[in-house]
Design an enzyme around this catalytic site. Structure first.
Site, PDB file in Angstrom:
ATOM      1  N   SER A 125       0.961  -1.089  -0.108  1.00  0.00           N
ATOM      2  CA  SER A 125       0.086   0.108   0.043  1.00  0.00           C
ATOM      3  C   SER A 125       0.925   1.239   0.064  1.00  0.00           C
ATOM      4  CB  SER A 125      -0.692  -0.068   1.383  1.00  0.00           C
ATOM      5  OG  SER A 125      -1.338   1.192   1.399  1.00  0.00           O
ATOM      6  N   TYR A 150      -1.987  -1.594  10.792  1.00  0.00           N
ATOM      7  CA  TYR A 150      -1.918  -1.868   9.428  1.00  0.00           C
ATOM      8  C   TYR A 150      -0.891  -1.522   8.547  1.00  0.00           C
ATOM      9  CZ  TYR A 150      -3.831  -1.327   4.799  1.00  0.00           C
ATOM     10  OH  TYR A 150      -3.830  -1.534   3.482  1.00  0.00           O
ATOM     11  N   LYS A 154       2.141  -3.802   6.564  1.00  0.00           N
ATOM     12  CA  LYS A 154       2.737  -3.906   4.913  1.00  0.00           C
ATOM     13  C   LYS A 154       4.125  -3.455   4.784  1.00  0.00           C
ATOM     14  CE  LYS A 154      -1.227  -4.818   3.405  1.00  0.00           C
ATOM     15  NZ  LYS A 154      -1.695  -5.821   2.896  1.00  0.00           N
TER      16      LYS A 154
END
Ligand code: UD1
Length: 339
Positions: A125, A150, A154
């Site tokens: 992302s 989160y 990544k």
């Protein structure tokens, strides 16, 4: 050729399965249905005429993954979408995110390593960049320690893949750093299905337009941008899905210079929240009920991609406009509420 798609019933996963099947790939979906439904299989079948092979299990179960790879020894590639993706939920329950997003990645890579020359595509992302100092964002833009678990999953995920590729000749991998995926398949057979109140802008807009939400809150108009609202790079989900196939084929056809590469996948254009709203109003030909409220905690001001690396190296370019993406999102929203 057999391609495994984890999280293949999800938003980006399902659109990627469609593109794979349209090109004749044999797809096996693994999904635990935690944030998706087997109804999606019907949509995929309606578009492609083929029902993908589907196995319902949780990737946190190592024994199930091992059993899966014992039964499927002829896998050419794996696209790994399965992950949790809500920023605020990750702050509330970090261990869930590390387990769902990091542990499962390790398990999948361990099994994939046992195959020869497997291609691996990872859903990363643009969140890994945080608020970049210089725009547009290239792949060389420095990574900033993410504020949310989160985002960290990544960043950690990318590091795990990079380190694994350094010592393993068995895996060729690409991380795709997505900017903001929006829209739905033009057929309106598949699209985004947010559970509960949507967090992301476009599903909130379409639900407000349909009267499911009273009003859209625009989070802040005091950003240092042209109209004061935050700027993002919105990319049609079908363009994003196609980027996965092109990245996969780059590896399958041995076009990669290194066995680990990273690409930005965005439209390359920055669009403000108010511009999205105005474009949506133009398409639907009616006003959207919105009001300006305070900034959302954790939001950055501006992010948009320099996609030249993907354009030149992969030969991929985003084709759809913001108008098309919003039109498709609107068509999808109307269809699911009628059903
Ligand atoms: C969010 C996540 C990001 C994740 C991405 C996945 C946060 C802080 N970031 O990105 O990590 O990778 O989703 O799609 O959650 N907006 C409103 N009103 C709304 C909703 C959004 O004004 O009701 C604004 C936001 O402030 C932002 C823009 O719309 O400026 C886009 O928001 P969103 O769709 O949530 O995406 P991101 O925050 O960019």
């Amino acid at each position: 050729m057999k391609i495994v798609v984890t999280g293949g019933l999800g938003y980006i996963g399902s659109h990627t399965v469609v593109e794979l099947q349209l090109l004749g790939y044999e797809v096996i979906i693994i999904d635990n249905c935690s944030n998706s439904s087997t109804e999606v299989l019907k949509g995929i079948t309606a578009i492609t005429g083929v029902t993908p092979h589907f196995e319902e299990f949780d990737l946190r179960d190592l024994a199930k993954i091992q059993d899966f790879f014992k039964r499927h020894t002829d896998i050419a590639g794996l696209i790994h979408f399965a992950a949790s993706k809500a920023v605020s939920e990750s702050v509330e329950d970090p261990l869930l995110y590390y387990e769902n997003n990091v542990t499962t990645l390790i398990y999948v890579l361990k099994e994939l390593q046992k195959l020869k020359n497997a291609a691996f595509i990872f859903s990363s992302s643009c969140t890994v960049y945080g608020q970049a100092e210089n725009l547009p964002i290239t792949e060389n833009t420095p990574i900033k320690s993410s504020k949310s678990p989160y985002g960290k999953t990544k960043q950690i995920g990318e590091e795990i893949i990079k380190d694994t590729c350094k010592i393993s000749n068995a895996i060729n991998a690409i991380s795709l750093r997505y900017f903001n995926p929006i829209g739905a398949h033009p057929s309106a057979e598949i699209g985004e299905l947010p559970l509960g109140v949507p967090v992301n802008l476009v599903p909130f807009i379409t639900q407000t337009a349909l009267g499911l939400r009273e009003e859209l809150a625009v989070f802040g108009d005091d950003y240092p941008t042209k109209d004061g609202t935050a700027i993002r790079d919105y990319i049609h989900v079908v363009d994003l899905a196609k980027a996965h196939i092109i990245a996969l084929e780059h590896l399958l056809n041995n076009k990669n210079k290194s066995n680990y590469e990273v690409f930005n996948i965005g439209s390359g254009t920055g669009t403000s929240v108010l511009q999205v709203i105005k474009t949506f109003e133009k398409i639907t030909n009616r006003p959207l009920n919105y009001k300006i409220v305070a900034r959302r905690k954790g939001d950055i001001t501006t992010a948009y991609a320099d996609t030249s690396k993907a354009n030149i190296t992969l030969g991929w370019t985003a084709e759809s406009s913001l108008e098309e993406a919003l039109e498709n999102a609107w068509k999808w929203e109307q269809k699911i509420r009628k059903a």
